[in-house]
Scaffold this motif. Sequence first.
Motif, short mmCIF file in Angstrom:
data_model
loop_
_atom_site.label_atom_id
_atom_site.label_comp_id
_atom_site.label_asym_id
_atom_site.label_seq_id
_atom_site.Cartn_x
_atom_site.Cartn_y
_atom_site.Cartn_z
N LYS A 1 5.53 -14.30 -13.22
CA LYS A 1 6.32 -13.17 -13.78
C LYS A 1 5.41 -12.28 -14.64
CE LYS A 1 9.54 -12.20 -17.49
NZ LYS A 1 10.44 -12.72 -18.51
N TRP A 2 4.66 -12.90 -15.52
CA TRP A 2 3.81 -12.10 -16.43
C TRP A 2 2.62 -11.49 -15.69
CZ3 TRP A 2 6.72 -10.95 -20.13
CH2 TRP A 2 7.56 -11.85 -20.79
N MET A 3 2.05 -12.22 -14.71
CA MET A 3 0.91 -11.66 -13.97
C MET A 3 1.38 -10.48 -13.13
SD MET A 3 -2.28 -11.82 -13.73
CE MET A 3 -2.93 -13.45 -14.14
N LYS A 4 2.62 -10.55 -12.63
CA LYS A 4 3.17 -9.45 -11.83
C LYS A 4 3.22 -8.17 -12.69
CE LYS A 4 6.62 -9.02 -8.25
NZ LYS A 4 5.53 -8.52 -7.39
N LEU A 5 3.61 -8.36 -13.94
CA LEU A 5 3.67 -7.21 -14.86
C LEU A 5 2.27 -6.64 -15.08
CD1 LEU A 5 5.06 -5.38 -16.93
CD2 LEU A 5 4.92 -7.24 -18.59
N ALA A 6 1.30 -7.53 -15.27
CA ALA A 6 -0.09 -7.07 -15.50
C ALA A 6 -0.59 -6.33 -14.26
CB ALA A 6 -0.98 -8.28 -15.79
N ILE A 7 -0.26 -6.84 -13.07
CA ILE A 7 -0.71 -6.20 -11.83
C ILE A 7 -0.04 -4.84 -11.65
CG2 ILE A 7 -0.51 -6.34 -9.29
CD1 ILE A 7 -1.50 -9.19 -9.49
N GLU A 8 1.26 -4.77 -11.99
CA GLU A 8 1.96 -3.47 -11.87
C GLU A 8 1.31 -2.43 -12.77
OE1 GLU A 8 3.65 -4.40 -8.83
OE2 GLU A 8 4.10 -2.39 -9.62
N MET A 9 0.93 -2.85 -13.99
CA MET A 9 0.28 -1.89 -14.91
C MET A 9 -1.07 -1.45 -14.34
SD MET A 9 0.89 -2.92 -18.85
CE MET A 9 0.57 -4.65 -18.61
N ALA A 10 -1.84 -2.41 -13.82
CA ALA A 10 -3.16 -2.05 -13.26
C ALA A 10 -2.97 -1.11 -12.07
CB ALA A 10 -3.88 -3.32 -12.82
N LYS A 11 -1.94 -1.40 -11.23
CA LYS A 11 -1.68 -0.57 -10.04
C LYS A 11 -1.44 0.90 -10.46
CE LYS A 11 0.34 -3.06 -6.34
NZ LYS A 11 1.56 -3.76 -5.92
N SER A 12 -0.78 1.06 -11.61
CA SER A 12 -0.40 2.44 -12.01
C SER A 12 -1.65 3.23 -12.45
CB SER A 12 0.60 2.38 -13.16
OG SER A 12 -0.04 1.79 -14.28
N THR A 13 -2.77 2.56 -12.64
CA THR A 13 -3.97 3.31 -13.08
C THR A 13 -4.97 3.49 -11.95
OG1 THR A 13 -5.24 1.34 -13.65
CG2 THR A 13 -3.79 2.22 -15.37
N MET A 14 -4.57 3.10 -10.73
CA MET A 14 -5.56 3.19 -9.62
C MET A 14 -5.95 4.64 -9.40
SD MET A 14 -4.13 0.39 -6.97
CE MET A 14 -5.32 0.70 -5.69
N GLY A 15 -7.26 4.87 -9.26
CA GLY A 15 -7.76 6.23 -9.02
C GLY A 15 -8.29 6.85 -10.30
N GLN A 16 -8.00 6.25 -11.47
CA GLN A 16 -8.46 6.88 -12.71
C GLN A 16 -9.47 6.04 -13.48
OE1 GLN A 16 -4.34 6.85 -14.56
NE2 GLN A 16 -5.46 6.25 -16.40
N THR A 17 -9.79 4.82 -13.02
CA THR A 17 -10.69 3.97 -13.84
C THR A 17 -12.10 3.88 -13.27
OG1 THR A 17 -10.13 2.00 -12.55
CG2 THR A 17 -8.74 2.48 -14.50
N GLU B 1 -6.75 -7.11 -3.86
CA GLU B 1 -6.43 -5.88 -3.08
C GLU B 1 -6.51 -4.65 -4.01
OE1 GLU B 1 -3.42 -7.87 0.08
OE2 GLU B 1 -2.57 -6.47 -1.39
N LEU B 2 -6.09 -4.86 -5.24
CA LEU B 2 -6.07 -3.79 -6.24
C LEU B 2 -7.46 -3.16 -6.39
CD1 LEU B 2 -3.69 -3.16 -8.15
CD2 LEU B 2 -4.75 -4.67 -9.79
N ASN B 3 -8.47 -4.01 -6.39
CA ASN B 3 -9.82 -3.51 -6.68
C ASN B 3 -10.77 -3.68 -5.50
OD1 ASN B 3 -9.67 -2.45 -9.37
ND2 ASN B 3 -9.21 -4.54 -10.03
N GLU B 4 -10.22 -3.45 -4.29
CA GLU B 4 -11.02 -3.59 -3.06
C GLU B 4 -12.28 -2.71 -3.13
OE1 GLU B 4 -8.86 -2.20 0.34
OE2 GLU B 4 -9.98 -3.55 1.66
N PHE B 5 -12.14 -1.48 -3.64
CA PHE B 5 -13.28 -0.55 -3.68
C PHE B 5 -14.34 -1.09 -4.64
CE2 PHE B 5 -10.80 1.78 -1.04
CZ PHE B 5 -10.05 2.83 -1.52
N PHE B 6 -13.88 -1.56 -5.82
CA PHE B 6 -14.80 -2.05 -6.86
C PHE B 6 -15.55 -3.30 -6.34
CE2 PHE B 6 -16.45 -2.91 -10.99
CZ PHE B 6 -16.34 -4.28 -11.20
N PHE B 7 -14.80 -4.21 -5.72
CA PHE B 7 -15.43 -5.45 -5.22
C PHE B 7 -16.42 -5.13 -4.11
CE2 PHE B 7 -13.30 -7.81 -8.15
CZ PHE B 7 -11.95 -8.04 -7.96
N HIS B 8 -16.05 -4.18 -3.23
CA HIS B 8 -16.94 -3.83 -2.10
C HIS B 8 -18.25 -3.24 -2.64
CE1 HIS B 8 -17.94 -2.29 1.99
NE2 HIS B 8 -18.48 -1.29 1.31
N HIS B 9 -18.12 -2.32 -3.61
CA HIS B 9 -19.32 -1.66 -4.16
C HIS B 9 -20.19 -2.68 -4.90
CE1 HIS B 9 -21.59 0.58 -7.28
NE2 HIS B 9 -21.81 1.41 -6.28
#
Length: 360
Positions: A4-20, A132-140
Amino acid sequence: MDEKWMKLAIEMAKSTMGQTSPNPAVGAVVVKEGRAVGMGAHLKPGEGHAEVHALKQAGDQAAGGTIYVTLEPCSHWGKTAPCADLIIEKKLARVVVASVDPNPLVAGKGLKKLEEAGLDVTIGVLKKEAIELNEFFFHHTATQKPFVTLKAAMTLDGKIATSSGSSKWITSEEAREDVHRDRHLHDAILVGANTVKEDNPSLTARLRGDAISPIRIVLDTSLSIPSTSAVLTDGISPTWVICGSGASEEKERLFAKAPHVRVIRMLAELIELPELLSVLGKEKILSLYVEGGAKIHGAFLDQKAVDRMVMYIAPKIIGSSEAFSVFNGQGVQTMSEAVELSITEVKTIGRDIKVTAALR
Ligand SMILES: Nc1c(/N=C/[C@H](O)[C@H](O)[C@H](O)COP(=O)(O)O)[nH]c(=O)[nH]c1=O
Ligand SMILES: Nc1c(N[C@@H]2O[C@H](COP(=O)(O)O)[C@@H](O)[C@H]2O)[nH]c(=O)[nH]c1=O
Ligand SMILES: [Zn+2]
Protein backbone atom coordinates in the motif's frame (compact mmCIF):
# COMPACT_ATOMS: atom_id res chain seq x y z
CA MET A 1 0.68 -3.06 4.12
CA ASP A 2 4.11 -2.64 2.50
CA GLU A 3 2.49 -2.70 -0.96
CA LYS A 4 0.00 0.00 0.00
CA TRP A 5 2.70 2.48 0.99
CA MET A 6 5.06 1.55 -1.88
CA LYS A 7 2.17 2.05 -4.32
CA LEU A 8 1.81 5.60 -3.00
CA ALA A 9 5.56 6.22 -3.40
CA ILE A 10 5.44 4.86 -6.97
CA GLU A 11 2.41 7.02 -7.85
CA MET A 12 4.29 10.11 -6.65
CA ALA A 13 7.40 9.17 -8.65
CA LYS A 14 5.21 8.48 -11.73
CA SER A 15 3.80 12.02 -11.52
CA THR A 16 7.31 13.49 -11.93
CA MET A 17 8.32 11.47 -14.99
CA GLY A 18 9.89 13.70 -17.64
CA GLN A 19 11.06 16.38 -15.19
CA THR A 20 13.87 14.72 -13.17
CA SER A 21 16.29 13.68 -15.94
CA PRO A 22 19.22 13.00 -15.84
CA ASN A 23 18.15 11.78 -12.37
CA PRO A 24 15.61 8.99 -11.89
CA ALA A 25 12.03 9.69 -10.77
CA VAL A 26 11.84 8.68 -7.08
CA GLY A 27 9.05 8.70 -4.49
CA ALA A 28 9.29 8.22 -0.70
CA VAL A 29 6.78 7.82 2.15
CA VAL A 30 7.56 7.83 5.90
CA VAL A 31 5.12 5.77 8.01
CA LYS A 32 4.87 5.69 11.84
CA GLU A 33 2.46 3.41 13.69
CA GLY A 34 0.35 2.83 10.57
CA ARG A 35 0.06 6.49 9.60
CA ALA A 36 1.85 8.38 6.78
CA VAL A 37 3.82 11.17 8.50
CA GLY A 38 5.89 12.36 5.53
CA MET A 39 5.95 11.95 1.75
CA GLY A 40 7.78 13.42 -1.18
CA ALA A 41 9.20 13.00 -4.67
CA HIS A 42 12.41 14.13 -6.34
CA LEU A 43 11.27 17.11 -8.42
CA LYS A 44 14.32 18.48 -10.24
CA PRO A 45 17.94 17.49 -10.79
CA GLY A 46 20.19 19.26 -8.28
CA GLU A 47 17.32 19.66 -5.80
CA GLY A 48 16.43 17.54 -2.78
CA HIS A 49 15.92 13.81 -3.18
CA ALA A 50 12.56 12.20 -2.42
CA GLU A 51 13.77 10.96 0.98
CA VAL A 52 14.88 14.47 1.98
CA HIS A 53 11.42 15.93 1.27
CA ALA A 54 9.61 13.09 3.06
CA LEU A 55 11.89 13.21 6.12
CA LYS A 56 11.61 17.00 6.34
CA GLN A 57 7.81 16.67 6.48
CA ALA A 58 8.04 13.84 9.07
CA GLY A 59 10.22 15.89 11.43
CA ASP A 60 10.87 14.07 14.71
CA GLN A 61 8.06 11.58 14.00
CA ALA A 62 10.51 9.84 11.65
CA ALA A 63 12.40 8.26 14.59
CA GLY A 64 11.43 4.61 14.94
CA GLY A 65 9.37 4.77 11.73
CA THR A 66 9.60 3.07 8.31
CA ILE A 67 10.58 4.80 5.06
CA TYR A 68 9.35 3.39 1.73
CA VAL A 69 11.49 4.44 -1.29
CA THR A 70 11.07 3.43 -4.92
CA LEU A 71 14.86 3.48 -5.46
CA GLU A 72 17.74 2.48 -3.16
CA PRO A 73 18.70 5.54 -1.04
CA CYS A 74 21.85 7.10 -2.42
CA SER A 75 25.07 6.82 -0.44
CA HIS A 76 27.32 9.20 -2.41
CA TRP A 77 27.80 12.93 -2.43
CA GLY A 78 26.37 14.08 -5.84
CA LYS A 79 24.83 17.54 -5.87
CA THR A 80 23.09 16.65 -2.59
CA ALA A 81 23.97 14.87 0.67
CA PRO A 82 23.62 11.06 0.80
CA CYS A 83 20.10 9.94 1.75
CA ALA A 84 21.33 6.76 3.47
CA ASP A 85 23.20 8.88 6.04
CA LEU A 86 20.15 11.07 6.60
CA ILE A 87 17.93 8.02 7.18
CA ILE A 88 20.41 6.75 9.80
CA GLU A 89 20.69 10.19 11.42
CA LYS A 90 16.89 10.46 11.70
CA LYS A 91 16.83 7.08 13.48
CA LEU A 92 14.38 5.28 11.14
CA ALA A 93 13.83 1.69 12.30
CA ARG A 94 13.05 0.16 8.89
CA VAL A 95 13.68 0.87 5.17
CA VAL A 96 11.60 -0.71 2.36
CA VAL A 97 13.08 -0.32 -1.14
CA ALA A 98 11.48 -1.25 -4.48
CA SER A 99 14.51 -1.23 -6.81
CA VAL A 100 18.28 -1.19 -6.34
CA ASP A 101 20.07 1.81 -7.89
CA PRO A 102 22.31 0.66 -10.79
CA ASN A 103 24.36 3.88 -10.62
CA PRO A 104 27.85 2.45 -9.86
CA LEU A 105 28.25 5.19 -7.24
CA VAL A 106 25.30 3.72 -5.33
CA ALA A 107 24.64 0.14 -6.45
CA GLY A 108 24.03 -1.68 -3.17
CA LYS A 109 26.25 0.65 -1.08
CA GLY A 110 23.25 2.55 0.30
CA LEU A 111 21.58 -0.67 1.42
CA LYS A 112 24.80 -1.99 2.95
CA LYS A 113 25.26 1.22 4.95
CA LEU A 114 21.70 0.95 6.28
CA GLU A 115 22.08 -2.73 7.25
CA GLU A 116 25.40 -2.03 8.98
CA ALA A 117 23.71 0.74 10.95
CA GLY A 118 21.27 -1.88 12.25
CA LEU A 119 18.16 -0.85 10.28
CA ASP A 120 15.70 -3.53 9.15
CA VAL A 121 15.96 -3.47 5.30
CA THR A 122 13.40 -5.03 2.90
CA ILE A 123 14.11 -5.02 -0.86
CA GLY A 124 11.94 -5.69 -3.93
CA VAL A 125 8.44 -4.55 -2.93
CA LEU A 126 6.70 -3.65 -6.28
CA LYS A 127 10.12 -3.98 -7.94
CA LYS A 128 8.75 -4.43 -11.50
CA GLU A 129 6.68 -1.21 -11.38
CA ALA A 130 9.64 0.71 -9.93
CA ILE A 131 12.02 -0.51 -12.63
CA GLU A 132 9.55 0.34 -15.44
CA LEU A 133 9.38 3.84 -13.98
CA ASN A 134 13.06 4.46 -14.61
CA GLU A 135 13.66 2.38 -17.74
CA PHE A 136 15.49 5.30 -19.42
CA PHE A 137 17.71 5.95 -16.37
CA PHE A 138 18.60 2.26 -15.96
CA HIS A 139 19.31 1.86 -19.69
CA HIS A 140 21.62 4.90 -19.76
CA THR A 141 23.43 3.79 -16.60
CA ALA A 142 24.04 0.37 -18.18
CA THR A 143 25.00 1.55 -21.70
CA GLN A 144 26.00 5.24 -21.41
CA LYS A 145 23.71 5.73 -24.44
CA PRO A 146 20.14 7.06 -24.64
CA PHE A 147 17.16 4.69 -24.70
CA VAL A 148 15.86 5.07 -28.30
CA THR A 149 12.13 5.18 -29.06
CA LEU A 150 11.37 5.22 -32.79
CA LYS A 151 7.94 6.69 -33.55
CA ALA A 152 6.15 6.65 -36.90
CA ALA A 153 2.66 7.71 -37.96
CA MET A 154 1.36 5.84 -40.96
CA THR A 155 -1.73 5.07 -43.00
CA LEU A 156 -3.25 1.57 -42.94
CA ASP A 157 -1.20 0.81 -46.04
CA GLY A 158 2.03 1.78 -44.24
CA LYS A 159 2.73 5.17 -45.79
CA ILE A 160 3.95 8.29 -44.02
CA ALA A 161 3.26 10.69 -46.91
CA THR A 162 1.74 10.73 -50.38
CA SER A 163 3.97 10.73 -53.45
CA SER A 164 3.69 14.56 -53.44
CA GLY A 165 4.98 14.64 -49.82
CA SER A 166 1.63 15.55 -48.31
CA SER A 167 1.28 14.17 -44.75
CA LYS A 168 -0.97 16.51 -42.76
CA TRP A 169 -2.65 14.94 -41.18
CA ILE A 170 -2.42 11.18 -41.11
CA THR A 171 -3.39 10.69 -37.46
CA SER A 172 -6.02 12.59 -35.51
CA GLU A 173 -5.72 15.31 -32.87
CA GLU A 174 -5.98 12.81 -29.98
CA ALA A 175 -3.18 10.63 -31.39
CA ARG A 176 -1.00 13.69 -31.96
CA GLU A 177 -1.62 14.75 -28.32
CA ASP A 178 -0.47 11.29 -27.26
CA VAL A 179 2.71 11.93 -29.27
CA HIS A 180 3.21 15.18 -27.34
CA ARG A 181 2.89 13.24 -24.06
CA ASP A 182 5.66 10.90 -25.22
CA ARG A 183 7.76 13.87 -26.36
CA HIS A 184 7.44 15.31 -22.82
CA LEU A 185 8.77 12.04 -21.36
CA HIS A 186 11.90 12.02 -23.53
CA ASP A 187 14.99 14.18 -23.03
CA ALA A 188 15.45 14.74 -26.76
CA ILE A 189 13.54 14.38 -30.03
CA LEU A 190 15.37 13.68 -33.31
CA VAL A 191 14.43 14.32 -36.93
CA GLY A 192 16.34 14.44 -40.21
CA ALA A 193 17.02 17.48 -42.38
CA ASN A 194 14.35 16.39 -44.89
CA THR A 195 11.60 16.49 -42.23
CA VAL A 196 12.69 20.00 -41.28
CA LYS A 197 12.64 21.08 -44.95
CA GLU A 198 9.28 19.35 -45.66
CA ASP A 199 7.33 20.04 -42.46
CA ASN A 200 9.19 22.88 -40.74
CA PRO A 201 8.09 21.21 -37.45
CA SER A 202 8.40 22.89 -34.05
CA LEU A 203 8.99 19.50 -32.34
CA THR A 204 7.73 20.90 -29.05
CA ALA A 205 5.41 19.22 -26.54
CA ARG A 206 2.37 21.46 -26.78
CA LEU A 207 -0.08 19.69 -24.51
CA ARG A 208 -3.29 21.11 -23.14
CA GLY A 209 -1.79 22.26 -19.83
CA ASP A 210 1.90 22.16 -19.17
CA ALA A 211 4.64 20.08 -20.73
CA ILE A 212 8.41 20.11 -20.97
CA SER A 213 9.65 20.38 -24.54
CA PRO A 214 12.57 18.06 -25.27
CA ILE A 215 15.89 19.12 -26.76
CA ARG A 216 15.45 19.08 -30.55
CA ILE A 217 18.12 17.22 -32.48
CA VAL A 218 18.38 17.62 -36.27
CA LEU A 219 20.65 15.29 -38.27
CA ASP A 220 21.91 17.56 -41.04
CA THR A 221 25.24 16.29 -42.43
CA SER A 222 25.93 19.38 -44.55
CA LEU A 223 23.95 21.98 -42.53
CA SER A 224 21.47 22.26 -45.41
CA ILE A 225 18.27 23.24 -43.54
CA PRO A 226 16.99 26.80 -44.14
CA SER A 227 18.32 29.23 -41.53
CA THR A 228 14.71 30.42 -41.15
CA SER A 229 13.54 26.95 -39.90
CA ALA A 230 11.32 27.10 -36.81
CA VAL A 231 13.71 24.91 -34.80
CA LEU A 232 16.50 27.45 -35.45
CA THR A 233 14.47 30.62 -34.87
CA ASP A 234 11.62 29.98 -32.39
CA GLY A 235 13.85 29.77 -29.28
CA ILE A 236 11.25 27.53 -27.56
CA SER A 237 13.67 24.79 -26.57
CA PRO A 238 17.33 24.00 -27.33
CA THR A 239 18.14 22.78 -30.84
CA TRP A 240 21.28 20.74 -31.53
CA VAL A 241 22.18 20.42 -35.23
CA ILE A 242 24.43 17.42 -35.86
CA CYS A 243 26.68 17.72 -38.91
CA GLY A 244 29.47 15.76 -40.56
CA SER A 245 33.14 16.70 -40.26
CA GLY A 246 33.09 18.46 -43.66
CA ALA A 247 30.14 20.81 -43.11
CA SER A 248 30.76 24.51 -43.82
CA GLU A 249 32.15 26.55 -40.91
CA GLU A 250 30.30 29.56 -42.28
CA LYS A 251 26.94 27.79 -41.90
CA GLU A 252 27.97 26.54 -38.46
CA ARG A 253 28.63 30.12 -37.31
CA LEU A 254 25.33 31.29 -38.84
CA PHE A 255 23.27 28.55 -37.13
CA ALA A 256 25.03 28.85 -33.78
CA LYS A 257 24.28 32.61 -33.58
CA ALA A 258 20.91 31.90 -31.94
CA PRO A 259 21.42 31.32 -28.18
CA HIS A 260 19.29 28.14 -28.12
CA VAL A 261 21.14 26.53 -31.06
CA ARG A 262 24.23 24.30 -30.84
CA VAL A 263 26.06 22.73 -33.79
CA ILE A 264 27.75 19.42 -32.94
CA ARG A 265 30.29 18.32 -35.54
CA MET A 266 30.91 14.57 -35.82
CA LEU A 267 34.37 13.13 -36.35
CA ALA A 268 33.28 11.32 -39.54
CA GLU A 269 32.12 12.81 -42.87
CA LEU A 270 28.73 11.12 -42.45
CA ILE A 271 26.79 10.96 -39.19
CA GLU A 272 27.32 7.47 -37.76
CA LEU A 273 24.66 6.45 -35.26
CA PRO A 274 26.95 4.64 -32.78
CA GLU A 275 29.10 7.82 -32.49
CA LEU A 276 26.00 10.00 -32.27
CA LEU A 277 24.48 7.89 -29.48
CA SER A 278 27.66 7.92 -27.40
CA VAL A 279 27.99 11.71 -27.85
CA LEU A 280 24.35 12.13 -26.71
CA GLY A 281 24.89 9.69 -23.84
CA LYS A 282 27.84 11.78 -22.65
CA GLU A 283 25.60 14.88 -22.88
CA LYS A 284 23.30 13.13 -20.36
CA ILE A 285 20.53 12.49 -22.90
CA LEU A 286 18.92 9.43 -21.28
CA SER A 287 16.10 9.03 -23.80
CA LEU A 288 15.75 9.86 -27.48
CA TYR A 289 12.48 10.05 -29.43
CA VAL A 290 13.22 9.48 -33.14
CA GLU A 291 10.38 11.04 -35.07
CA GLY A 292 11.53 10.56 -38.67
CA GLY A 293 11.41 10.70 -41.57
CA ALA A 294 11.85 7.57 -43.65
CA LYS A 295 15.60 8.02 -44.21
CA ILE A 296 16.27 8.43 -40.49
CA HIS A 297 13.98 5.54 -39.60
CA GLY A 298 15.79 3.40 -42.20
CA ALA A 299 19.18 4.24 -40.72
CA PHE A 300 18.14 3.52 -37.11
CA LEU A 301 16.56 0.22 -38.19
CA ASP A 302 19.49 -0.88 -40.39
CA GLN A 303 21.92 -0.15 -37.55
CA LYS A 304 19.60 -1.75 -34.94
CA ALA A 305 19.86 1.46 -32.89
CA VAL A 306 16.26 1.19 -31.61
CA ASP A 307 15.00 -0.01 -28.22
CA ARG A 308 11.26 0.56 -28.69
CA MET A 309 9.00 1.13 -31.71
CA VAL A 310 5.81 3.17 -31.41
CA MET A 311 3.60 3.03 -34.51
CA TYR A 312 0.45 5.13 -34.92
CA ILE A 313 -1.80 3.65 -37.63
CA ALA A 314 -4.64 5.70 -39.14
CA PRO A 315 -7.69 4.18 -40.88
CA LYS A 316 -6.70 5.79 -44.20
CA ILE A 317 -5.31 4.41 -47.45
CA ILE A 318 -3.29 6.46 -49.93
CA GLY A 319 -1.81 3.81 -52.22
CA SER A 320 0.68 4.54 -55.03
CA SER A 321 4.10 2.93 -55.42
CA GLU A 322 5.57 6.45 -55.17
CA ALA A 323 4.13 7.19 -51.72
CA PHE A 324 6.64 7.30 -48.85
CA SER A 325 6.89 4.19 -46.69
CA VAL A 326 8.08 4.18 -43.08
CA PHE A 327 11.59 2.83 -43.56
CA ASN A 328 13.98 3.75 -46.35
CA GLY A 329 17.55 2.45 -46.20
CA GLN A 330 18.81 -1.09 -46.84
CA GLY A 331 16.17 -3.16 -45.09
CA VAL A 332 16.58 -6.96 -45.28
CA GLN A 333 16.56 -9.35 -48.24
CA THR A 334 14.86 -12.41 -46.74
CA MET A 335 12.11 -12.91 -44.17
CA SER A 336 14.50 -14.84 -41.95
CA GLU A 337 16.47 -11.57 -41.51
CA ALA A 338 13.35 -9.58 -40.57
CA VAL A 339 13.77 -7.51 -37.41
CA GLU A 340 11.83 -9.41 -34.72
CA LEU A 341 9.80 -7.50 -32.16
CA SER A 342 7.47 -8.36 -29.34
CA ILE A 343 4.30 -6.28 -29.18
CA THR A 344 3.90 -4.90 -25.65
CA GLU A 345 0.79 -2.76 -26.11
CA VAL A 346 -1.99 -2.18 -28.65
CA LYS A 347 -4.52 0.54 -27.95
CA THR A 348 -6.96 2.69 -29.86
CA ILE A 349 -6.72 6.47 -29.58
CA GLY A 350 -9.77 8.07 -31.14
CA ARG A 351 -10.03 6.44 -34.57
CA ASP A 352 -6.31 5.53 -34.71
CA ILE A 353 -4.37 2.55 -33.32
CA LYS A 354 -1.14 2.82 -31.30
CA VAL A 355 1.13 -0.24 -31.41
CA THR A 356 4.13 -0.36 -29.05
CA ALA A 357 6.77 -3.03 -29.60
CA ALA A 358 10.12 -3.86 -28.03
CA LEU A 359 13.02 -5.22 -30.04
CA ARG A 360 13.67 -8.83 -29.08
N1 LIG B 1 2.09 13.95 -40.27
C1 LIG B 1 2.04 13.38 -39.02
C2 LIG B 1 3.19 13.40 -38.21
N2 LIG B 1 4.34 13.98 -38.71
C3 LIG B 1 5.44 14.13 -38.00
C4 LIG B 1 6.54 14.95 -38.63
O1 LIG B 1 7.71 14.21 -38.50
C5 LIG B 1 6.66 16.30 -37.91
O2 LIG B 1 7.19 16.04 -36.64
C6 LIG B 1 5.32 16.94 -37.84
O3 LIG B 1 5.28 17.84 -38.83
C7 LIG B 1 5.07 17.48 -36.45
O4 LIG B 1 5.33 18.87 -36.43
P1 LIG B 1 5.15 19.65 -35.02
O5 LIG B 1 6.33 19.23 -34.20
O6 LIG B 1 3.86 19.16 -34.39
O7 LIG B 1 5.15 21.08 -35.37
N3 LIG B 1 3.16 12.84 -36.97
C8 LIG B 1 2.00 12.28 -36.49
O8 LIG B 1 1.97 11.77 -35.36
N4 LIG B 1 0.87 12.24 -37.27
C9 LIG B 1 0.85 12.79 -38.51
O9 LIG B 1 -0.19 12.75 -39.15
N1 LIG C 1 16.81 11.10 -7.42
C1 LIG C 1 17.15 10.35 -6.31
C2 LIG C 1 18.33 9.55 -6.33
N2 LIG C 1 19.12 9.54 -7.45
C3 LIG C 1 20.45 8.95 -7.42
O1 LIG C 1 21.40 9.96 -7.09
C4 LIG C 1 22.06 10.44 -8.29
C5 LIG C 1 21.92 11.94 -8.39
O2 LIG C 1 22.57 12.50 -7.25
P1 LIG C 1 22.54 14.12 -7.09
O3 LIG C 1 23.37 14.63 -8.24
O4 LIG C 1 23.11 14.35 -5.72
O5 LIG C 1 21.08 14.54 -7.19
C6 LIG C 1 21.31 9.76 -9.45
O6 LIG C 1 22.20 9.49 -10.50
C7 LIG C 1 20.79 8.48 -8.82
O7 LIG C 1 21.78 7.48 -8.79
N3 LIG C 1 18.65 8.81 -5.23
C8 LIG C 1 17.89 8.89 -4.09
O8 LIG C 1 18.24 8.30 -3.08
N4 LIG C 1 16.73 9.62 -4.07
C9 LIG C 1 16.34 10.36 -5.14
O9 LIG C 1 15.30 11.01 -5.05
ZN1 LIG D 1 19.48 10.47 -2.33
